[in-house]
Every structure is written in C-alpha cells, then in structure tokens.
Design a protein around this motif. Sequence first.
Motif, PDB file in Angstrom:
ATOM      1  N   SER A   1      51.598  72.988  65.699  1.00  0.00           N
ATOM      2  CA  SER A   1      50.499  73.411  66.611  1.00  0.00           C
ATOM      3  C   SER A   1      48.990  72.932  66.010  1.00  0.00           C
ATOM      4  O   SER A   1      48.644  72.078  67.037  1.00  0.00           O
ATOM      5  CB  SER A   1      50.818  73.957  68.156  1.00  0.00           C
TER       6      SER A   1
ATOM      7  N   GLY B   1      51.251  68.294  77.071  1.00  0.00           N
ATOM      8  CA  GLY B   1      51.542  69.230  75.061  1.00  0.00           C
ATOM      9  C   GLY B   1      52.166  69.809  75.790  1.00  0.00           C
ATOM     10  O   GLY B   1      53.397  71.123  74.149  1.00  0.00           O
TER      11      GLY B   1
ATOM     12  N   ALA C   1      51.095  68.401  69.559  1.00  0.00           N
ATOM     13  CA  ALA C   1      50.136  68.519  68.590  1.00  0.00           C
ATOM     14  C   ALA C   1      50.004  67.042  68.589  1.00  0.00           C
ATOM     15  O   ALA C   1      48.709  67.206  69.017  1.00  0.00           O
ATOM     16  CB  ALA C   1      51.009  68.844  67.062  1.00  0.00           C
TER      17      ALA C   1
ATOM     18  N   ASN D   1      46.641  69.391  66.231  1.00  0.00           N
ATOM     19  CA  ASN D   1      45.713  69.403  67.167  1.00  0.00           C
ATOM     20  C   ASN D   1      44.747  68.783  66.306  1.00  0.00           C
ATOM     21  O   ASN D   1      44.656  67.889  67.029  1.00  0.00           O
ATOM     22  CB  ASN D   1      46.223  70.106  68.117  1.00  0.00           C
TER      23      ASN D   1
END
Length: 309
Positions: free
Chosen positions: A111, A91, A167, A114
């Motif tokens: 992001s 990631g 993510a 996530n």
Amino acid sequence: MIQTAPLRAQNPAAAVALMVLATVFIAGTTLAAKALGTDTLGAPLHPLQITHGRFVFAFMGLLCVAAVLRPKIKAPNLRLHLSRTVCGAAGVTLMFAAVAFIPLSDATAISFLNPVFGMLLAIPFLGEKVGPWRWAAAAIAFVGALILLRPGPDTFQVAALLALGAAMAMGFELIFIKKLADREPAMQILLINNLIGSILLSMVMIPFWISPTMAQWGVLIALGLMMAAAQTCFINAMARADASYVTPFSYLTLIFASLYDWAIFRAIPDWVSILGAAIIVSGAALLAWREAVNSARLRRVTHSGGGRV
C-alpha cells in the motif's frame, strides 16, 4: 469566497505524536478487516460489506465531531468529491480483500506504493514534471513490490495483486485529494467523502450482504471509528509540521500491522516480506525526501520573487 482552513501553530512534537497515533489506528483498520474477512468472528464478510461499514461508521464518528465544531460547508466540488470517493472506496475494498489472504505486513508494504502511483498519475492529470530522483524512487519501490509478489509457479501470491490494485486506486485518489485540498477545508472534505461513500456502498453491497454476528458488528463499528480517528490525526499532524518532517513516521504503520498480525494470527514475516517491505519503504522515503527538497526550493524561489525551479 471558498472557506480555507485556518493555519495552526507549528508544533513538531505534537505532529509526531498525532502521526504515530494515526499509524496505530490505520494498522488497526487492516487488522479489523482481516478479522471480518476471515472466519475468525463468524462467516466471512464480503470486502464490499466491510468497506460499507468503514464509511458508515466513520461518517457517524465525524458527524459527532462536526456537531461540536460546527464547520460551515461552502461550495463543495461534488464532481471531485465523487471521483475521490470512488477511487478511495475501490482502494479500500481491494485492500480489505487482500488482507484476508496475505500477511498484514505484505499488504501494508504494498500500500506504500500509493504515493508512487500518485506521482506517476500526476504527470498526465496535473501536468507535473518528474525528475530522475523521483523516477529512481519509483523504480526502487516497484522492485520491492515485485519481491512481495513472489514471482514463481510455487510462490506467486495472486492476492498480492489485490493490494497492488489498491495502491493504484489510492494513487488516483491522491490526485483528487490534491485538487480538493487547495479548494476546501479538511473537515468538509472528510464529511462529504464519508457521506458519499456511505451512500454508494449502501447500494453496491446489497447483493453481498449477510447478517453480521454481534462480534462482527462491534468490529465494524470499531473499524469505522478507527478510520475516522486516523484521518483526523493525520490531517492535524500535517497541519502542525512540514510534511517532509512527519511523513516518515507514517511508515510505522508497517510495524504496528506486523505486531497486530503476530499477536492475533501468529503470522511472522519471512525474509522475503522483510526484504520487499524494506525496499518499498526505501523508495517511498526517497520520494518523500525529494518532494521536501522540491518544496523547499519552490519556497525559496517564491520568496526571492521569481526564477525557474
């Protein structure tokens, strides 16, 4: 007997201050990665080399802290640690690759997906049930991501797919973090995570290694130390207040990332970036709120001695 972290006294003001400080550091890591991944400070470094620096220098920083605190390492689940580190390293590397090509605000906003991926992955891996509110939150966040991808032959951002992949990898990482958090203390998790990451990245980045300039060495060190500081602040913030109270402050990362991008690279978010980011944050905030509601309901049921959530 597995060591558990001692409970800290609740201090909401300190928790907010620590979370805000964590966002300053996290945004700083993406800025550092962008500087290293472009020709700002010399020949661009490969994302794997940047991730290697992030783990090595973060581990060194945490090792200094551990030398003072002297935590006891007991019964680590190495399989979970390895799985968590592989997902986290993937990631981070994808994120560092993305910020070299797209604005920090776009990559940071994407992001924030996530926890949404973490929620979706918790269904098959943790057996969790997802209700309509959480599905709605996921749908809202993905609409924002689609906007940031700018679908169209002239506007589509291929690099944004790297942030999307980041993510997703971090969503997998959340699954392993949840499992580890119930078994091991925070400092043990951080130390082992960064040690494994340092070893793994030391091997895989060898074909991509180039000698950094003195400025790049300095930024690599700063990147690792900022990440260690961010992790420490985040964990201590969560220990001093309910997650539902402090989590919304983590979205300040987007503000700081935009400010850094403007100050250093003169990048100004356009209306598409602002709209997409706002929608993603709305979806993530709705998910955080629903998690808080479910946690409060579970506590009430537990205290009353049973019942169905």
